[in-house]
Design a protein around this motif. Structure first.
Motif, short mmCIF file in Angstrom:
data_model
loop_
_atom_site.label_atom_id
_atom_site.label_comp_id
_atom_site.label_asym_id
_atom_site.label_seq_id
_atom_site.Cartn_x
_atom_site.Cartn_y
_atom_site.Cartn_z
N HIS A 51 0.83 -1.21 0.00
CA HIS A 51 0.00 0.00 0.00
C HIS A 51 0.86 1.26 0.00
CE1 HIS A 51 -3.72 2.18 0.51
NE2 HIS A 51 -3.11 2.93 1.43
N ALA A 52 1.88 1.27 0.84
CA ALA A 52 2.76 2.44 0.91
C ALA A 52 3.47 2.68 -0.42
CB ALA A 52 3.77 2.26 2.03
N ILE A 53 4.02 1.64 -1.00
CA ILE A 53 4.73 1.78 -2.28
C ILE A 53 3.76 2.19 -3.38
CG2 ILE A 53 5.97 0.50 -4.07
CD1 ILE A 53 7.29 -1.07 -1.73
N GLY A 54 2.58 1.60 -3.41
CA GLY A 54 1.59 1.96 -4.43
C GLY A 54 1.20 3.42 -4.35
N ASN A 55 1.04 3.93 -3.13
CA ASN A 55 0.68 5.33 -2.97
C ASN A 55 1.83 6.26 -3.30
OD1 ASN A 55 -2.17 5.86 -1.83
ND2 ASN A 55 -1.48 4.02 -0.79
N LEU A 56 3.06 5.87 -2.96
CA LEU A 56 4.21 6.69 -3.30
C LEU A 56 4.45 6.74 -4.80
CD1 LEU A 56 6.74 5.70 -0.49
CD2 LEU A 56 5.61 7.90 -0.80
N PHE A 127 -5.64 -9.58 -2.56
CA PHE A 127 -5.71 -9.60 -4.03
C PHE A 127 -6.55 -8.44 -4.55
CE2 PHE A 127 -5.31 -14.30 -3.15
CZ PHE A 127 -4.00 -14.42 -3.58
N ILE A 128 -7.67 -8.20 -3.90
CA ILE A 128 -8.54 -7.09 -4.30
C ILE A 128 -7.83 -5.76 -4.10
CG2 ILE A 128 -10.73 -5.92 -3.79
CD1 ILE A 128 -11.81 -8.76 -3.04
N HIS A 129 -7.09 -5.63 -3.00
CA HIS A 129 -6.30 -4.42 -2.77
C HIS A 129 -5.31 -4.21 -3.91
CE1 HIS A 129 -2.83 -2.18 -1.13
NE2 HIS A 129 -3.79 -1.43 -0.63
N GLY A 130 -4.68 -5.28 -4.35
CA GLY A 130 -3.74 -5.19 -5.46
C GLY A 130 -4.39 -4.66 -6.73
N LEU A 131 -5.61 -5.11 -7.00
CA LEU A 131 -6.32 -4.63 -8.19
C LEU A 131 -6.60 -3.13 -8.10
CD1 LEU A 131 -8.88 -7.54 -8.73
CD2 LEU A 131 -6.81 -7.06 -10.06
N PHE A 132 -7.06 -2.67 -6.94
CA PHE A 132 -7.34 -1.24 -6.78
C PHE A 132 -6.05 -0.41 -6.83
CE2 PHE A 132 -11.48 -2.49 -4.78
CZ PHE A 132 -12.27 -1.84 -5.71
N THR A 133 -4.97 -0.94 -6.29
CA THR A 133 -3.71 -0.21 -6.31
C THR A 133 -3.17 -0.09 -7.73
OG1 THR A 133 -3.24 -0.98 -4.07
CG2 THR A 133 -1.38 -0.12 -5.33
N VAL A 134 -3.26 -1.16 -8.50
CA VAL A 134 -2.82 -1.10 -9.90
C VAL A 134 -3.71 -0.13 -10.68
CG1 VAL A 134 -2.66 -2.44 -12.04
CG2 VAL A 134 -1.72 -3.35 -9.92
N ALA A 135 -5.01 -0.18 -10.45
CA ALA A 135 -5.92 0.76 -11.13
C ALA A 135 -5.58 2.20 -10.76
CB ALA A 135 -7.37 0.45 -10.76
N TYR A 136 -5.24 2.43 -9.50
CA TYR A 136 -4.85 3.77 -9.08
C TYR A 136 -3.58 4.23 -9.79
CZ TYR A 136 -2.92 7.53 -6.30
OH TYR A 136 -2.36 8.72 -5.93
N PHE A 137 -2.58 3.37 -9.83
CA PHE A 137 -1.32 3.74 -10.46
C PHE A 137 -1.52 4.05 -11.94
CE2 PHE A 137 2.38 2.41 -12.95
CZ PHE A 137 3.28 3.36 -12.52
N VAL A 138 -2.23 3.18 -12.66
CA VAL A 138 -2.43 3.37 -14.10
C VAL A 138 -3.22 4.65 -14.38
CG1 VAL A 138 -3.56 2.39 -16.14
CG2 VAL A 138 -2.20 0.93 -14.65
N SER A 139 -4.29 4.86 -13.64
CA SER A 139 -5.10 6.06 -13.88
C SER A 139 -4.39 7.33 -13.43
CB SER A 139 -6.47 5.94 -13.21
OG SER A 139 -6.34 5.68 -11.84
N ALA A 140 -3.56 7.25 -12.39
CA ALA A 140 -2.78 8.42 -11.96
C ALA A 140 -1.74 8.78 -13.02
CB ALA A 140 -2.10 8.15 -10.62
N GLU A 141 -1.10 7.78 -13.62
CA GLU A 141 -0.15 8.04 -14.70
C GLU A 141 -0.84 8.65 -15.91
OE1 GLU A 141 3.28 7.79 -15.24
OE2 GLU A 141 3.21 7.76 -13.06
#
Length: 164
Positions: A51-56, A127-141
Motif C-alpha cells: 500500500h505504501a509503495i503503491g501510494n508513493l 488480491f482485491i487491494h492489489g487490483l485497486f492499487t494497480v488501477a490507481y497507479f495506471v489512472s494516476a499516470e
C-alpha cells in the motif's frame, strides 16, 4: 506484494486449521499455531508495504470539492475512486489479518469466540487491494500525461498568440 500477501494469508489459515481445537457452540479452545502467526504477520507487513509503495509511486491525485470532481477527466475520477477503495480494502484486510494473526499469538491459550476464516478472507482481500492499487497507479499516470499535454497545448496557444 499484494499477491504474495494474499497467498501468505491463505497459507496462514491452512496452518491454523492444522492445530488441535475443541469447539463448544461459539467458543473455541485451541492451541495457537506459531506457523500461522508468522505467515499472518508476514502477510500484514507485505500488505502495508504494498500500500505504501503503491501510494508513493502513484503520487498525489487530489480533488478538493465535488465541483472539482465533476470537472475532472475520467482518468482522474478513476484514480481518486481507486485510491479511496484501496484505503477501504486496506483497512478491512489489515484488520482481519491482524485479528487472525493475534489469535495465533503464543500468549493466547484460552477459550475465545471462534475467529474462523479471518486469515483467508484477509488474504483474498489482499488480491482485491492489489487490483485497486494497480488501477490507481495506471489512472494516476494517465492523469499526469493528460496534464502534461494540456500544459503543452496552452504553451503552444500562448506562443501562437504572441506571434500573431
Amino acid at each position: 506484494m499484494d499477491v504474495v500477501a494474499g497467498i501468505l494469508g491463505i497459507e496462514a489459515e491452512k496452518a491454523e486449521n492444522q492445530v488441535k481445537h475443541l469447539k463448544v457452540r461459539v467458543f473455541e479452545c485451541r492451541e495457537p499455531s506459531y506457523k500461522a502467526f508468522k505467515l499472518g504477520l508476514a502477510a500484514c507487513v507485505l500488505l502495508a508495504l504494498a500500500h505504501a509503495i503503491g501510494n508513493l509511486v502513484g503520487g498525489c491525485v487530489c480533488i478538493w470539492s465535488k465541483e472539482d470532481l465533476n470537472r475532472e477527466t475520467a482518468n482522474k475520477q478513476l484514480a481518486v475512486a481507486s485510491l479511496i477503495f484501496s484505503w477501504i480494502v486496506l483497512a478491512v484486510a489489515f484488520s482481519m489479518l491482524m485479528v487472525g494473526t493475534l489469535s495465533n499469538s503464543k500468549s493466547r491459550r484460552t477459550c475465545w469466540i471462534a475467529h474462523h476464516r479471518l486469515l483467508s478472507i484477509g488474504g483474498v482481500l489482499c488480491f482485491i487491494h492489489g487490483l485497486f492499487t494497480v488501477a490507481y497507479f495506471v489512472s494516476a499516470e494517465a492523469t499526469r500525461k493528460e496534464d502534461r499535454m494540456m500544459v503543452l497545448q496552452q504553451r503552444q496557444r500562448a506562443q501562437g498568440q504572441e506571434h500573431a
